[in-house]
Design an enzyme around this catalytic site. Structure first.
Site, PDB file in Angstrom:
ATOM      1  N   HIS A  36      13.962  54.980  66.371  1.00  0.00           N
ATOM      2  CA  HIS A  36      15.104  54.883  65.434  1.00  0.00           C
ATOM      3  C   HIS A  36      16.358  54.346  66.120  1.00  0.00           C
ATOM      4  O   HIS A  36      17.474  54.620  65.687  1.00  0.00           O
ATOM      5  CB  HIS A  36      15.428  56.236  64.789  1.00  0.00           C
ATOM      6  N   SER A  72      31.729  30.481  74.409  1.00  0.00           N
ATOM      7  CA  SER A  72      32.362  30.327  73.108  1.00  0.00           C
ATOM      8  C   SER A  72      33.397  29.209  73.223  1.00  0.00           C
ATOM      9  O   SER A  72      33.956  28.974  74.291  1.00  0.00           O
ATOM     10  CB  SER A  72      33.038  31.645  72.729  1.00  0.00           C
ATOM     11  N   LYS A 104      33.491  35.096  76.562  1.00  0.00           N
ATOM     12  CA  LYS A 104      32.160  35.264  75.965  1.00  0.00           C
ATOM     13  C   LYS A 104      31.035  34.649  76.789  1.00  0.00           C
ATOM     14  O   LYS A 104      31.174  33.594  77.373  1.00  0.00           O
ATOM     15  CB  LYS A 104      32.119  34.626  74.562  1.00  0.00           C
ATOM     16  N   GLU A 124      18.565  34.478  70.451  1.00  0.00           N
ATOM     17  CA  GLU A 124      19.006  34.390  69.055  1.00  0.00           C
ATOM     18  C   GLU A 124      18.287  33.252  68.332  1.00  0.00           C
ATOM     19  O   GLU A 124      17.879  33.383  67.176  1.00  0.00           O
ATOM     20  CB  GLU A 124      20.524  34.175  68.978  1.00  0.00           C
TER      21      GLU A 124
END
Ligand code: ARG
Length: 460
Positions: free
Chosen positions: A158, A279, A285, A292
């Site tokens: 979970h 970024s 970043k 992804e």
């Protein structure tokens, strides 16, 4: 756009140019050229061997087909929309090369059994190369596992801290998924490697062809036993896309973990510059674009599987032009799974670093050893459910007191239950918590080493 008409003399004029473009598959089925030529060479040889055409005519066809192969490699064969598809393009060029003899190639054959053959030849080769990629990917997982048997990582259910794990155990779960993917593709290969050539348009042919000979020349394991099914079956492509989808599911789950692990919140891994991106506005970043993209691309492959199922479900026997739509789904599925496997292999082998200090701190800072306290009592004869309730209570009071289980004194433990002894502290130390799960397939170090040995033998 040429005004040439493609069909028999039944037709008096050419297709409307927009319809010709709409109808054409040459823009994508040129990818089948190599397989189309190989299939045609086998067909021509069979026509010669059976005396349907003369041996000399067959040889002329084979030489012409090989010349087209050469021309394509040299960039000199560039069919366009006027050829409609790869099959017509080859036939047109063959007739240009060998003259009227070229017009005999299509004897006892249809584009329907031809394209089905091409697709199977293409896919079996792709399956073989994807299986080889899976092996390399498994090797990378195994190498990482070998380095991390005793690296601990929180295990979750979970997405809540559950029980600590050997990091190798976690990685080997993905090895097992890839093992099934590899086996599954092997089974799909068996059903793909059956030859439809000789099915004709749908009903077979009036010529005395030798299907076994053609199939043997093409290294197929057998021939399709029903001509209608031979030209219209695409189960093999659907199965492939299912196999590809499951590979993507597995890659996507690992990607999701890598994305989480690289976040500041987890900080279990750092991404190397070679596999991370920045970024355009936020200078701090470092983004996990690779996992992804793999996660994102999985959707395309599932979409192709769905598209193929829908494509097939309403088709009456036998060939329908709808089937031309199978190709882009298959090609893109192949391409996506291959590039994703490649990217993940690179990411795992050189694109990330596990933060082992942070990982061992993480497993020491929580209550993921609570089950072990309950197991401790249960091993001493306390019914497990009773032990479970007692430990639940001590977790609650510890949280309130800002303590971890290891901070409780022996007196506190004994207050909870008289059977606690000094050895409780060993039993709840993260390393021991992991080591103790020595049941077959569990995360205990001994089991993980056995799994590694098993994995090694699978790759041999
Ligand atoms: N380009 C066609 C396809 O991909 C080849 C088969 C055409 N057959 C036909 N009967 N029109 O399906």
């Amino acid at each position: 756009m040429t005004k040439k008409k493609t069909w028999s003399d039944r037709f008096e004029s050419a297709l409307h140019p927009a319809i010709a473009r709409f109808n054409a598959s040459i823009g994508f089925d040129i990818q089948l050229l190599e397989y189309d030529l190989t299939g045609s060479v086998a067909h021509a040889k069979m026509l010669g061997k059976t005396g349907i055409i003369s041996e000399a005519e067959a040889e002329e066809l084979v030489a012409g087909l090989e010349q087209i192969r050469q021309e394509y490699q040299e960039g000199k064969f560039n069919p366009g929309v006027e050829d409609e598809d790869v099959h017509f393009a080859v036939e047109r060029r063959l007739i240009e090369i060998v003259g009227d003899g070229g017009k005999k190639l299509h004897t006892a054959r249809s584009r329907n059994d031809q394209v089905a053959t091409d697709l199977r030849l293409y896919l079996r080769e792709q399956i073989t190369s994807i299986r080889a990629q899976l092996r390399t990917y498994q090797q990378v997982l195994l190498d990482l596992a070998l380095q991390n048997v005793e690296t601990l990582i929180p295990g979750y259910t979970h997405l809540q801290r559950a029980q600590p794990l050997s990091l190798a155990h976690h990685l080997l779960a993905y090895f097992q998924m890839a093992q099934r993917d590899w086996e599954r593709l092997g089974e799909i290969y068996r059903r793909t490697n059956i030859c439809p050539l000789g099915s004709g348009a749908l009903a077979g042919t009036t010529f005395p062809i030798d299907r076994d000979y053609t199939a043997a020349l093409l290294n197929f394991d057998g021939v399709c036993g029903n001509s209608l099914d031979g030209v219209s079956d695409r189960d093999f492509a659907i199965e492939f896309l299912l196999g590809a989808s499951l590979i993507m599911v597995h890659l996507s789950r690992l990607s999701e973990e890598i994305i989480l692990w690289s976040s500041t919140e987890f900080n279990f891994i750092t991404l190397k510059d070679s596999c991370a991106t920045g970024s355009s506005i936020m200078p701090q970043k470092k983004n996990p674009d690779v996992p992804e993209l793999v996660r994102g691309k999985s959707g395309r492959v599932f979409g192709h599987l769905q598209a193929m199922l829908v494509l097939m479900k309403g088709l009456p026997l036998a060939y329908n032009k709808d089937l031309q739509e199978d190709k882009e789904a298959i090609f893109d599925g192949v391409q996506t799974v291959k590039t994703s496997l490649e990217a993940m292999r690179i990411l795992l082998s050189e694109g990330l670093e596990f933060q082992t200090a942070r990982l061992s701190a993480a497993v020491a800072e929580d209550f993921s050893n609570a089950t072990d306290v309950a197991d401790y009592l249960a091993a001493k004869g306390v019914p497990f459910r009773e032990a479970y309730n007692l430990v639940g209570k001590v977790v609650k009071t510890s949280i309130a007191a800002g303590k971890l289980l290891r901070d409780l004194s022996l007196a506190e433990w004994q207050q909870l239950h008289p059977t606690f002894e000094e050895d409780i502290y060993d039993a709840i130390a993260p390393k021991q918590v992991v080591a103790a799960r020595n049941s077959y397939g569990g995360t205990g170090f001994e089991q993980v080493r056995a799994q590694i040995a098993e994995a090694k033998s699978l790759l041999e």
